[in-house]
Design a protein around this motif. Structure first.
Motif, PDB file in Angstrom:
ATOM      1  N   ASP A  48     -18.942   1.598 -46.966  1.00 46.17           N
ATOM      2  CA  ASP A  48     -18.407   0.345 -46.444  1.00 46.17           C
ATOM      3  C   ASP A  48     -18.291   0.400 -44.927  1.00 46.17           C
ATOM      4  O   ASP A  48     -18.243   1.485 -44.323  1.00 46.17           O
ATOM      5  CB  ASP A  48     -17.038   0.044 -47.059  1.00 46.17           C
ATOM      6  CG  ASP A  48     -17.119  -0.103 -48.573  1.00 46.17           C
ATOM      7  OD1 ASP A  48     -18.217  -0.434 -49.072  1.00 46.17           O
ATOM      8  OD2 ASP A  48     -16.099   0.124 -49.247  1.00 46.17           O
ATOM      9  N   ILE A  49     -18.184  -0.759 -44.312  1.00 43.36           N
ATOM     10  CA  ILE A  49     -18.111  -0.851 -42.855  1.00 43.36           C
ATOM     11  C   ILE A  49     -16.862  -0.149 -42.330  1.00 43.36           C
ATOM     12  O   ILE A  49     -16.863   0.450 -41.264  1.00 43.36           O
ATOM     13  CB  ILE A  49     -18.114  -2.332 -42.413  1.00 43.36           C
ATOM     14  CG1 ILE A  49     -19.428  -2.997 -42.835  1.00 43.36           C
ATOM     15  CG2 ILE A  49     -17.909  -2.451 -40.905  1.00 43.36           C
ATOM     16  CD1 ILE A  49     -19.509  -4.474 -42.491  1.00 43.36           C
ATOM     17  N   GLY A  50     -15.798  -0.172 -43.092  1.00 39.33           N
ATOM     18  CA  GLY A  50     -14.557   0.439 -42.650  1.00 39.33           C
ATOM     19  C   GLY A  50     -14.544   1.950 -42.724  1.00 39.33           C
ATOM     20  O   GLY A  50     -13.506   2.572 -42.498  1.00 39.33           O
ATOM     21  N   GLY A  51     -15.687   2.586 -43.062  1.00 39.31           N
ATOM     22  CA  GLY A  51     -15.760   4.038 -43.111  1.00 39.31           C
ATOM     23  C   GLY A  51     -15.211   4.635 -44.385  1.00 39.31           C
ATOM     24  O   GLY A  51     -14.801   5.807 -44.397  1.00 39.31           O
ATOM     25  N   THR A  52     -15.188   3.857 -45.462  1.00 37.79           N
ATOM     26  CA  THR A  52     -14.687   4.356 -46.734  1.00 37.79           C
ATOM     27  C   THR A  52     -15.572   3.818 -47.860  1.00 37.79           C
ATOM     28  O   THR A  52     -16.618   3.224 -47.617  1.00 37.79           O
ATOM     29  CB  THR A  52     -13.206   3.946 -46.943  1.00 37.79           C
ATOM     30  OG1 THR A  52     -12.739   4.548 -48.151  1.00 37.79           O
ATOM     31  CG2 THR A  52     -13.067   2.452 -47.021  1.00 37.79           C
ATOM     32  N   SER A  53     -15.153   4.031 -49.110  1.00 37.11           N
ATOM     33  CA  SER A  53     -15.881   3.537 -50.279  1.00 37.11           C
ATOM     34  C   SER A  53     -14.890   3.212 -51.378  1.00 37.11           C
ATOM     35  O   SER A  53     -13.721   3.620 -51.334  1.00 37.11           O
ATOM     36  CB  SER A  53     -16.886   4.582 -50.787  1.00 37.11           C
ATOM     37  OG  SER A  53     -17.926   4.806 -49.868  1.00 37.11           O
ATOM     38  N   ASP A  89     -23.397  -0.313 -54.571  1.00 41.23           N
ATOM     39  CA  ASP A  89     -24.301   0.665 -53.960  1.00 41.23           C
ATOM     40  C   ASP A  89     -24.232   1.994 -54.704  1.00 41.23           C
ATOM     41  O   ASP A  89     -23.170   2.414 -55.167  1.00 41.23           O
ATOM     42  CB  ASP A  89     -23.917   0.906 -52.491  1.00 41.23           C
ATOM     43  CG  ASP A  89     -24.054  -0.356 -51.651  1.00 41.23           C
ATOM     44  OD1 ASP A  89     -25.042  -1.084 -51.860  1.00 41.23           O
ATOM     45  OD2 ASP A  89     -23.176  -0.605 -50.802  1.00 41.23           O
ATOM     46  N   SER A 103     -21.145  -8.321 -53.095  1.00 44.16           N
ATOM     47  CA  SER A 103     -22.578  -8.016 -53.124  1.00 44.16           C
ATOM     48  C   SER A 103     -22.856  -6.970 -54.203  1.00 44.16           C
ATOM     49  O   SER A 103     -21.949  -6.580 -54.953  1.00 44.16           O
ATOM     50  CB  SER A 103     -23.054  -7.504 -51.752  1.00 44.16           C
ATOM     51  OG  SER A 103     -22.392  -6.296 -51.410  1.00 44.16           O
ATOM     52  N   ASP A 121     -20.482   2.743 -55.472  1.00 40.51           N
ATOM     53  CA  ASP A 121     -19.499   2.104 -54.595  1.00 40.51           C
ATOM     54  C   ASP A 121     -19.381   0.648 -55.013  1.00 40.51           C
ATOM     55  O   ASP A 121     -20.364  -0.102 -54.981  1.00 40.51           O
ATOM     56  CB  ASP A 121     -19.929   2.214 -53.130  1.00 40.51           C
ATOM     57  CG  ASP A 121     -19.064   1.364 -52.215  1.00 40.51           C
ATOM     58  OD1 ASP A 121     -17.831   1.454 -52.332  1.00 40.51           O
ATOM     59  OD2 ASP A 121     -19.637   0.599 -51.398  1.00 40.51           O
ATOM     60  N   ASP A 153     -18.696  -3.146 -54.798  1.00 39.58           N
ATOM     61  CA  ASP A 153     -18.674  -4.217 -53.799  1.00 39.58           C
ATOM     62  C   ASP A 153     -18.329  -5.522 -54.501  1.00 39.58           C
ATOM     63  O   ASP A 153     -18.972  -5.900 -55.492  1.00 39.58           O
ATOM     64  CB  ASP A 153     -20.023  -4.341 -53.092  1.00 39.58           C
ATOM     65  CG  ASP A 153     -20.222  -3.274 -52.040  1.00 39.58           C
ATOM     66  OD1 ASP A 153     -19.227  -2.877 -51.417  1.00 39.58           O
ATOM     67  OD2 ASP A 153     -21.364  -2.823 -51.840  1.00 39.58           O
ATOM     68  N   ARG A 169     -10.862   2.415 -51.763  1.00 37.88           N
ATOM     69  CA  ARG A 169     -10.815   3.005 -50.421  1.00 37.88           C
ATOM     70  C   ARG A 169     -10.475   4.497 -50.479  1.00 37.88           C
ATOM     71  O   ARG A 169      -9.445   4.949 -49.980  1.00 37.88           O
ATOM     72  CB  ARG A 169      -9.813   2.253 -49.545  1.00 37.88           C
ATOM     73  CG  ARG A 169     -10.202   0.828 -49.280  1.00 37.88           C
ATOM     74  CD  ARG A 169      -9.190   0.119 -48.395  1.00 37.88           C
ATOM     75  NE  ARG A 169      -7.901  -0.031 -49.072  1.00 37.88           N
ATOM     76  CZ  ARG A 169      -7.626  -0.987 -49.949  1.00 37.88           C
ATOM     77  NH1 ARG A 169      -8.558  -1.890 -50.254  1.00 37.88           N
ATOM     78  NH2 ARG A 169      -6.435  -1.060 -50.512  1.00 37.88           N
TER      79      ARG A 169
END
Length: 377
Positions: free
Chosen positions: A271-276, A339, A336, A331, A333, A301
């Motif tokens: 994820d963009i926030g650096g987590t999953s 992943d 979307s 992951d 989402d 997260r």
């Protein structure tokens, strides 16, 4: 047991005749030359540098030596047939001490490969010839492999060339030549020759056998040089995807396997926030067909999630050899598509680490056997 009976009657003349005949027939089947040997074939790929790669036909006068070049160790027909039968049974027999001793070997033999490399300065052409391999490990449940070789000039991974597949052969002879034409020497010496040997599977992913990589700036390319190189375990960067701790418990009387997804560590941030938001899917496969799927809850997260979830799969003993358990860390989402973080393929014909876990599970029935696994792409 059957294996003990065979060993005890190995001196019987009637058994020698019967087993010796079966062993001879098995040798004739495995040693059959590939029907595609000698066919000419060309493959051309335009490189970003303006050059092209060509796979030429085997050089004249070389393929005729394939069978004579194969070297096999002298062996007793009866004793080796007994060994092959008992070793195959041990894959399915719980509590085998021989299996444990084999797994304790410090280094697995992945075989070796012979190839030649040279550069023609007048024609700006790099030549790579894949000659043969020896002592490759068996990846198929039949006790053999269908090997082929992928050729890369790293860091370029988009353009690759491949040899033909050699069916049911642990000592394959390819004798295929690949030309990287119009490739300036100053760019050649910036490349790494990467050879990956794989076992071809028609209905599932190809199983990696081993790899060899050589920086071309360390070679004298003014003339063709021939090398024998030991294959090393394939490193595809999977370690950066994280690891998963899971346990397997085989119950032969109940015809079931319990898969316990324990925890993961150092998962790749998706994820963009650096987590999953990881969760785990577990697929039971039989003969490359999906039979049953189960999954864990989603951990929000978190790159080091703890799951501790167990799943039971019904697997008759006679189907173990063709069963694969695919574990996929995903992951989640919300807006979307989910992943894929990484996968693990568990069977007795997967990678070395997966095979060890599978054999440990069968060797210790009714016990939960835990092991860390690197996630792969």
């Amino acid at each position: 047991s059957l294996s003990v009976t065979i060993v005890l009657c190995g001196i019987c003349q009637w058994c020698q005749r019967k087993l010796g005949k079966r062993y001879k027939n098995s040798l004739e089947t495995v040693g059959t030359p590939d029907s595609s040997r000698g066919r000419s074939e060309k493959k051309t790929i335009k490189l970003p540098s303006g050059g092209k790669m060509v796979n030429t036909a085997p050089m004249p006068g070389q393929t005729q030596h394939d069978e004579s070049d194969r070297k096999t160790e002298p062996r007793s027909s009866v004793s080796d047939l007994v060994n092959s039968l008992t070793s195959e049974m041990l894959m399915l027999s719980p509590g085998s001490e021989d299996d444990e001793g084999h797994d304790s070997s410090s280094k697995e033999n992945l075989g070796r490969i012979q190839f030649s490399v040279g550069y023609n300065f007048q024609e700006s052409t790099l030549t790579v010839k894949i000659m043969k391999a020896q002592e490759l490990p068996a990846k198929d449940f039949s006790g053999t492999s269908d090997p082929f070789v992928k050729i890369y000039l790293l860091p370029d991974k988009k353009n690759k060339l491949e040899t033909k597949v050699k069916r049911k052969n642990l000592n394959p002879h390819w004798n295929e030549t690949f030309l990287f034409e119009g490739f300036p020497y100053e760019k050649v010496v910036q490349r790494v020759l990467y050879l990956q040997v794989l076992d071809y599977d028609r209905f599932s992913r190809n199983d990696p056998i081993g790899e060899v990589s050589i920086p071309l700036n360390k070679l004298d390319l003014t003339q063709m040089q021939t090398f024998w190189k030991e294959l090393k375990p394939c490193s595809d960067g999977s370690g950066s995807r994280g690891e998963l701790l899971l346990s397997l418990c085989y119950n032969p009387s109940g015809n079931s396997i319990i898969v316990n997804i324990i925890k993961a560590r150092n998962l790749k941030a998706m994820d963009i926030g650096g987590t999953s938001d990881p969760y785990v899917k577990v697929w039971l496969m039989y003969k490359d067909k999906r039979v049953e799927k189960k999954k864990t809850v989603v951990m929000k997260r978190c790159l080091n999630p703890v799951f501790n979830e167990s799943f039971i799969f019904d697997i008759p003993t006679e189907k173990l050899r063709e069963t694969t358990i695919i574990i996929t860390v995903m992951d989640k989402d919300r807006l979307s598509r989910n992943d894929v973080i990484g996968k693990i393929y568990l069977s007795w014909k997967s990678g070395p680490g997966e095979v060890k876990h599978w054999k440990d599970m069968i060797a210790h029935p009714r016990q939960a056997v835990a092991q860390w696994h690197q996630l792969k792409a």
